[in-house]
Structure formats: C-alpha cells, structure tokens
Design a protein around this motif. Structure first.
Motif: not given
Lengths: 113, 116
Positions: A71-80
């Motif tokens: 498994s893998s995860s993608l985190l996008i911080t402070a989204s726009r």
C-alpha cells in the motif's frame, strides 16, 4: 486489469485542509508513481517512490510506501482549489517487462473555497 | 518542450468506419505508450514501444486494433472497423529511457473518440 485500487474514490475538502489518498496493489513492484489528471487533460507525473524507500517529499506532497502491506498513501498538505483533480497511483512491476506501468482506479479530489 | 502531441483532440465517427489516432512523442524519448481511459475500466495499457519496436501488445482488445511506430517521432493507433464500445479517451505517453523502470510517463491530452 487494475493493479492499484485507490481509496477513497472521491474526497471533498476545504481549502487549507490536508488530503490523504491511499493506494493498494497486488504484485511485487519496482516503484510506485502518483499522477494527477485535470478534467479533459492528460495525466501529469507528481512523484515516484522506489520499492526500497518508505517516504518521499516533494513540496506539499508526501508519499509513503509500505511494501509489506502493498500500500501507498499520498498526502497533500494545505490544499488549494487548484489541487482539484483526479489522482492515480501507478505501479511498475518488479518482474517481467521493465517499462510497463499499471494504473489504479483514481481518487477524485474536490477542494472548495 | 512542446510535450506529447496527439491528434485529433476529438473524433466522432459512425460504426464500421476506420479511425486513425496520431501521436508525436517528446523528442529524445525512447518509449511510447498507448492507453485507453473509460469510466468503467479506468486506464488500460494497450501497447507500448521501445525504440520504435512493439514490446507488449497484450492489452490490444482485438484484431480490429493495430498500432505502428514507423520512426522515433510518430505513432498511430488504428481501429478498423470501429464499434460503439470503442468510445473512450485514448492517451499517448512517452518516457525518456527504454527499458527504464523508473521513468515517469509524459502524457498527451488525449483523443476523445465517439463511435455512434
């Protein structure tokens, strides 16, 4: 056939919040890549993580990889709002033909103001 | 860098007609891929080439589909005869290193095919 399955299928958040998307796959891999697709456009490569890496950062993106759980995860911080798109994971298998990438089903991310 | 260029952007045709989709990869890229995207099946790899040679065409649905890469700067995907179930967005992508497992793909903006 689909190698990767993204979760959730759709995600709606407000601007400034973090977005996390998950990907599960089935076979042994050489690397895993994440792509973004804006409506009506082709996919754009975001980040690549190799099978011997556990975490990688690129700007507001953070990718983790757990090969034991496939498994893998993608985190996008402070989204726009501009992050609104579909996000796909893609795996390059460790055996067989080297260049073949198999894409998952995608997560549709909606970022609202 | 003009990116991967696909033409046409949209194609509407009647069942039974021949359809030809075109792709110009990024100059210097050794690998070229054709994908098909539908809501039901997602992104499917149809065929890919390394140094103009077809390597894996196991994703080509049936004999009605054929792909060629006569030189490093041009590829075609042909459907003859076309059927309504072929309606999809067809993407071409290229990558810099042949046989390179760690090469990101560069996608064109796709051809949206509608077969009526």
């Amino acid at each position: 056939s689909q190698q990767g399955e993204e979760d959730p299928q759709a995600l709606s958040i407000q601007e400034g919040e973090n977005a996390t998307m998950n990907c599960s796959y089935k076979t042994s891999i050489n690397n895993l890549q994440w792509y973004r697709q804006n409506s009506g456009r082709g996919l754009v490569h975001l980040i690549l993580i190799r099978s011997n890496e556990r975490e990688k950062h690129s700007g507001r993106l953070r990718v983790t990889l757990d090969t034991s759980k496939k498994s893998s995860s993608l985190l996008i911080t402070a989204s726009r709002a501009a992050d609104t798109a579909s996000y796909f994971c893609a795996t390059a298998e460790s055996t067989g033909t080297a260049s073949k990438l198999t894409f998952g089903t995608g997560t549709r991310l909606q970022v609202t103001l | 860098d003009a990116g991967v260029i696909q033409s046409p952007r949209h194609e509407v045709t009647e069942m039974g007609q021949e359809v030809t989709l075109r792709c110009k990869p990024i100059s210097g890229h050794n690998s070229l891929f054709w994908y098909r995207q539908t809501m039901m099946r997602g992104l499917e790899l149809l065929i890919y080439f390394n140094n103009n040679v077809p390597i894996d065409d196991s994703g080509m649905p049936e004999d009605r589909f054929s792909a060629k890469m006569p030189n490093a700067s041009f590829s075609t995907l042909k459907i003859q005869p076309s059927e309504p179930r072929d309606s999809a967005v067809y993407f071409c992508a290229s990558s810099p290193r042949s046989g390179g497992r760690s090469s990101p793909l560069h996608f064109g903006n796709g051809t949206r095919l509608t077969v009526t």
